[in-house]
Design a protein around this motif. Sequence first.
Motif, PDB file in Angstrom:
ATOM      1  N   ARG A 188      47.792  39.394 -49.261  1.00  0.00           N
ATOM      2  CA  ARG A 188      46.828  38.549 -48.556  1.00  0.00           C
ATOM      3  C   ARG A 188      46.519  39.141 -47.178  1.00  0.00           C
ATOM      4  O   ARG A 188      45.362  39.169 -46.746  1.00  0.00           O
ATOM      5  N   GLU A 189      47.543  39.637 -46.485  1.00  0.00           N
ATOM      6  CA  GLU A 189      47.327  40.294 -45.186  1.00  0.00           C
ATOM      7  C   GLU A 189      46.440  41.529 -45.347  1.00  0.00           C
ATOM      8  O   GLU A 189      45.553  41.776 -44.521  1.00  0.00           O
ATOM      9  N   GLN A 190      46.698  42.302 -46.391  1.00  0.00           N
ATOM     10  CA  GLN A 190      45.905  43.512 -46.602  1.00  0.00           C
ATOM     11  C   GLN A 190      44.455  43.187 -46.941  1.00  0.00           C
ATOM     12  O   GLN A 190      43.544  43.882 -46.493  1.00  0.00           O
ATOM     13  N   THR A 191      44.227  42.125 -47.720  1.00  0.00           N
ATOM     14  CA  THR A 191      42.846  41.748 -48.027  1.00  0.00           C
ATOM     15  C   THR A 191      42.138  41.223 -46.778  1.00  0.00           C
ATOM     16  O   THR A 191      40.943  41.463 -46.608  1.00  0.00           O
ATOM     17  N   THR A 192      42.880  40.536 -45.918  1.00  0.00           N
ATOM     18  CA  THR A 192      42.298  40.075 -44.658  1.00  0.00           C
ATOM     19  C   THR A 192      41.889  41.262 -43.799  1.00  0.00           C
ATOM     20  O   THR A 192      40.798  41.278 -43.221  1.00  0.00           O
ATOM     21  N   TYR A 193      42.749  42.277 -43.734  1.00  0.00           N
ATOM     22  CA  TYR A 193      42.423  43.497 -42.996  1.00  0.00           C
ATOM     23  C   TYR A 193      41.182  44.156 -43.578  1.00  0.00           C
ATOM     24  O   TYR A 193      40.273  44.570 -42.844  1.00  0.00           O
ATOM     25  N   TYR A 249      38.769  42.828 -45.329  1.00  0.00           N
ATOM     26  CA  TYR A 249      37.584  42.016 -45.063  1.00  0.00           C
ATOM     27  C   TYR A 249      37.117  42.212 -43.617  1.00  0.00           C
ATOM     28  O   TYR A 249      35.928  42.369 -43.358  1.00  0.00           O
ATOM     29  N   ALA A 250      38.073  42.205 -42.694  1.00  0.00           N
ATOM     30  CA  ALA A 250      37.726  42.335 -41.276  1.00  0.00           C
ATOM     31  C   ALA A 250      37.185  43.716 -40.936  1.00  0.00           C
ATOM     32  O   ALA A 250      36.332  43.854 -40.055  1.00  0.00           O
ATOM     33  N   ALA A 297      37.216  42.220 -51.283  1.00  0.00           N
ATOM     34  CA  ALA A 297      38.359  41.617 -50.590  1.00  0.00           C
ATOM     35  C   ALA A 297      38.388  40.104 -50.812  1.00  0.00           C
ATOM     36  O   ALA A 297      39.452  39.522 -51.041  1.00  0.00           O
ATOM     37  N   THR A 298      37.225  39.483 -50.781  1.00  0.00           N
ATOM     38  CA  THR A 298      37.141  38.042 -51.025  1.00  0.00           C
ATOM     39  C   THR A 298      37.550  37.706 -52.459  1.00  0.00           C
ATOM     40  O   THR A 298      38.286  36.738 -52.696  1.00  0.00           O
ATOM     41  N   ARG A 358      41.205  37.935 -52.770  1.00  0.00           N
ATOM     42  CA  ARG A 358      41.829  36.803 -52.087  1.00  0.00           C
ATOM     43  C   ARG A 358      41.845  35.572 -52.996  1.00  0.00           C
ATOM     44  O   ARG A 358      42.848  34.868 -53.083  1.00  0.00           O
ATOM     45  N   ASP A 370      45.081  33.628 -54.527  1.00  0.00           N
ATOM     46  CA  ASP A 370      45.233  32.167 -54.404  1.00  0.00           C
ATOM     47  C   ASP A 370      45.523  31.537 -55.766  1.00  0.00           C
ATOM     48  O   ASP A 370      46.362  30.642 -55.878  1.00  0.00           O
TER      49      ASP A 370
END
Length: 151
Positions: A71-76, A78-79, A90-91, A94, A98
């Motif tokens: 989840r942290e890697q997908t947030t990175y 996406y950002a 990435a979304t 995610r 979930d």
Amino acid sequence: MSKLRILLRLATTAGPAVYSVVRRYGPQIRQLIQENPELFDTIRGRITSAAQTGKNKRGVAGIQARIGVLREQTTYLYASANNVGVAEQATAWRHELDALESALPVIEAMGAKQRREKLRSIEHTIDDLSAEILALTLEDDIEDAEIVDDE
């Protein structure tokens, strides 16, 4: 020992899917590390987090830990997305993470044999996701480094 060899050894502990990603991008990684030595620590950190997460914990707790790192890697991703495709992927990952996490309470209520089978299935899915996410992260790092070099 060369830095690429160190990364390959780390990837071996992370699993065959992660190893194949690092091996596939080996030439680009080697070139980037020569041009940007500080990038080695970034890449090593990503591979290490993929390798260590969940290895100490088994069962549902280990899967939850692995999902947290992904989840942290997908947030990175996406950002830092350079294009819409990366952000959309990435979304999508995610949402898939979930869904996997929401299935964990149900798995805990299953019988032992059924729980083991389902956990194995989820672990394989997470291994595949981990490799895909790491591959896209490495591609993004390579692309970012090439853009900086071109400027």
